[in-house]
Design an enzyme around this catalytic site. Structure first.
Site, mmCIF file in Angstrom:
data_model
loop_
_atom_site.group_PDB
_atom_site.id
_atom_site.type_symbol
_atom_site.label_atom_id
_atom_site.label_comp_id
_atom_site.label_asym_id
_atom_site.label_seq_id
_atom_site.Cartn_x
_atom_site.Cartn_y
_atom_site.Cartn_z
ATOM 1 N N GLU A 107 37.385 46.420 40.736
ATOM 2 C CA GLU A 107 38.747 47.225 41.156
ATOM 3 C C GLU A 107 39.821 47.069 40.404
ATOM 4 O OE1 GLU A 107 38.848 48.742 45.604
ATOM 5 O OE2 GLU A 107 38.655 46.580 45.726
ATOM 6 N N ASN B 257 37.450 46.557 50.342
ATOM 7 C CA ASN B 257 37.573 45.437 51.469
ATOM 8 C C ASN B 257 38.336 46.557 52.443
ATOM 9 O OD1 ASN B 257 36.422 43.441 50.640
ATOM 10 N ND2 ASN B 257 38.064 42.576 49.543
ATOM 11 N N SER C 140 42.060 39.909 47.297
ATOM 12 C CA SER C 140 41.148 40.973 47.951
ATOM 13 C C SER C 140 41.987 41.870 48.624
ATOM 14 C CB SER C 140 40.242 40.053 48.724
ATOM 15 O OG SER C 140 39.511 39.060 48.113
ATOM 16 N N HIS D 245 39.965 43.010 40.574
ATOM 17 C CA HIS D 245 39.492 42.465 41.594
ATOM 18 C C HIS D 245 37.815 42.620 41.467
ATOM 19 C CE1 HIS D 245 38.142 43.097 46.038
ATOM 20 N NE2 HIS D 245 38.180 41.921 45.797
HETATM 21 N N1 NAD Z 1 34.821 35.301 48.384
HETATM 22 C C1 NAD Z 1 34.790 36.540 47.995
HETATM 23 O O1 NAD Z 1 33.861 37.246 48.280
HETATM 24 C C2 NAD Z 1 35.774 37.292 47.084
HETATM 25 C C3 NAD Z 1 35.584 38.556 46.655
HETATM 26 C C4 NAD Z 1 36.577 39.113 45.517
HETATM 27 C C5 NAD Z 1 37.711 38.433 45.619
HETATM 28 N N2 NAD Z 1 38.156 37.220 46.384
HETATM 29 C C6 NAD Z 1 39.370 36.545 46.136
HETATM 30 O O2 NAD Z 1 39.367 35.632 45.149
HETATM 31 C C7 NAD Z 1 40.155 34.642 45.514
HETATM 32 C C8 NAD Z 1 39.281 33.145 45.395
HETATM 33 O O3 NAD Z 1 38.668 33.294 46.473
HETATM 34 P P1 NAD Z 1 36.958 32.582 46.480
HETATM 35 O O4 NAD Z 1 36.025 33.232 47.624
HETATM 36 O O5 NAD Z 1 36.811 32.046 45.117
HETATM 37 O O6 NAD Z 1 37.658 31.238 47.178
HETATM 38 P P2 NAD Z 1 37.372 29.584 47.348
HETATM 39 O O7 NAD Z 1 37.863 29.138 48.470
HETATM 40 O O8 NAD Z 1 35.947 29.478 46.969
HETATM 41 O O9 NAD Z 1 38.078 29.076 45.996
HETATM 42 C C9 NAD Z 1 39.444 28.972 45.846
HETATM 43 C C10 NAD Z 1 39.905 27.716 44.769
HETATM 44 O O10 NAD Z 1 41.413 27.895 44.762
HETATM 45 C C11 NAD Z 1 41.631 26.472 44.613
HETATM 46 N N3 NAD Z 1 43.320 26.349 44.631
HETATM 47 C C12 NAD Z 1 43.850 26.577 45.876
HETATM 48 N N4 NAD Z 1 44.993 26.148 45.786
HETATM 49 C C13 NAD Z 1 45.154 26.048 44.365
HETATM 50 C C14 NAD Z 1 46.643 25.701 43.431
HETATM 51 N N5 NAD Z 1 47.652 25.855 44.052
HETATM 52 N N6 NAD Z 1 46.288 25.625 42.069
HETATM 53 C C15 NAD Z 1 44.965 26.059 41.658
HETATM 54 N N7 NAD Z 1 43.889 26.043 42.437
HETATM 55 C C16 NAD Z 1 43.951 26.122 43.880
HETATM 56 C C17 NAD Z 1 40.911 25.730 45.531
HETATM 57 O O11 NAD Z 1 40.897 24.439 45.152
HETATM 58 C C18 NAD Z 1 39.374 26.556 45.342
HETATM 59 O O12 NAD Z 1 38.713 25.813 44.362
HETATM 60 C C19 NAD Z 1 40.858 35.084 46.861
HETATM 61 O O13 NAD Z 1 42.113 35.575 46.321
HETATM 62 C C20 NAD Z 1 39.926 36.263 47.447
HETATM 63 O O14 NAD Z 1 40.505 37.003 48.374
HETATM 64 C C21 NAD Z 1 37.087 36.762 46.978
#
Ligand code: NAD
Length: 293
Positions: free
Chosen positions: A154, A192, A121, A142
């Protein structure tokens, strides 16, 4: 479907990884999800199953399409299973050191021509690319949350991203029937960079006692016509992710206007991360969400 990408690998079975798996499988791609444990994979697959079922109920897909899409998704906690990926999308926790460790682990497993993308993000695509063995085949794709609903993606090039990588990503996103916007590689990109300071300001408004959780969310829903209040949205994004993005903006742009609100820090320290952990600015453990202050 893309002419060159057939197998999509996804790292992280969290809210974003599952959403990306969902839309990719629905568009006909074979998808493999990797996460740290089989438990996380199982719970991710259950979420995807539930979301597909909701789409069947809403008439957005047939039951046959649902089972065909589900059958295209596999998952495991073994990084070697990502080897067939033509495009690997990393959607793990928003923490640069976590992402760097993952790239060190997966790059040796990948085909040399595979494209590696991050769903980050906010983090620098160029810096993340430098932690891989393929900066020219690395970029930001993204997605927005919830992925099956949100139309925008994005695309962000790093300094070394090759045109062929960018066009393959653009073609992939178009095949998911999403709209692309191109952002330069600056902290938090476009959405963001604008959205998170607004959410952070809403948390300051709560912190300073200008309004309650309910007053702030109602004000922005009815007064600014936002579909969700900013605190509700923060819970939806995940407060750890919100804090991480504010820290990236604060560090990367060195402007005090991006200072993360201490109340946001406190919620994250408490492990109250929003919907995904059951509690944030609202408590989700009962039937209807109740403000926590
Ligand atoms: N939440 C949002 O609204 C949003 C929107 C766009 C982008 N993002 C981005 O997407 C990414 C994930 O966000 P999310 O909201 O899904 O988070 P989340 O906390 O729901 O999920 C993250 C996952 O990553 C896994 N993980 C952590 N370390 C790991 C590793 N070493 N190997 C494999 N898996 C691993 C965790 O077990 C978890 O299942 C981030 O970079 C976030 O910035 C989030």
């Amino acid at each position: 479907m893309s002419a060159v990408l057939k197998n999509i690998g996804i790292i992280g079975a969290g809210q974003m990884g599952c959403g990306i798996a969902h839309v990719s499988a629905a568009a006909g791609y074979k998808v493999h999800i990797y996460d740290l444990s089989q438990d996380r994979i199982e719970s991710g697959l259950a979420t995807i199953n539930g979301n597909f079922a909701r789409q069947v109920t809403n008439g957005k897909m047939t039951d046959e399409e649902r089972s065909a899409a589900l059958a295209r998704i596999t998952g495991s906690a073994d990084v070697n299973d990502l080897a067939p990926s033509d495009l690997l999308i990393e959607a793990a926790t928003e923490d640069e050191s976590v992402k760097r460790r993952i790239y060190a682990q997966v790059c040796p497993v990948l085909k040399p021509e595979a494209i590696l993308a991050t769903n980050t993000s906010s983090l620098s695509i160029t810096r993340l690319a430098a932690a891989t063995d393929r900066p020219e085949r690395f970029m930001g794709i993204h997605f927005m949350n919830p992925v099956p609903v949100m139309k925008l993606v994005e695309l962000v090039r790093g300094i070394a991203t090759e045109e062929a990588t960018f066009s393959a990503a653009r073609e992939f996103v178009a095949s998911l029937e999403k709209t692309v916007t191109v952002a330069e590689d600056f902290p938090a990109f476009i959405v963001n960079r604008i959205l998170l300071p607004m959410i952070n300001e809403a948390i300051y408004t709560l912190y300073e006692g200008v309004g309650t959780v309910d007053a702030i969310d109602t004000a922005m829903k009815l007064g600014a016509n936002h579909p969700m209040g900013p605190l509700q949205l923060a819970d939806f994004i995940g407060l750890d992710t919100c804090l991480s993005i504010m820290q990236v903006l604060h560090d990367g742009l060195a402007d005090s206007k991006y200072r993360p609100c201490p109340l946001l820090v406190k919620y994250v320290e408490a492990g109250w991360l929003g919907r995904k952990s059951g509690r944030g600015f609202y408590d989700y453990r009962g039937e209807t969400p109740v403000p926590t202050r």
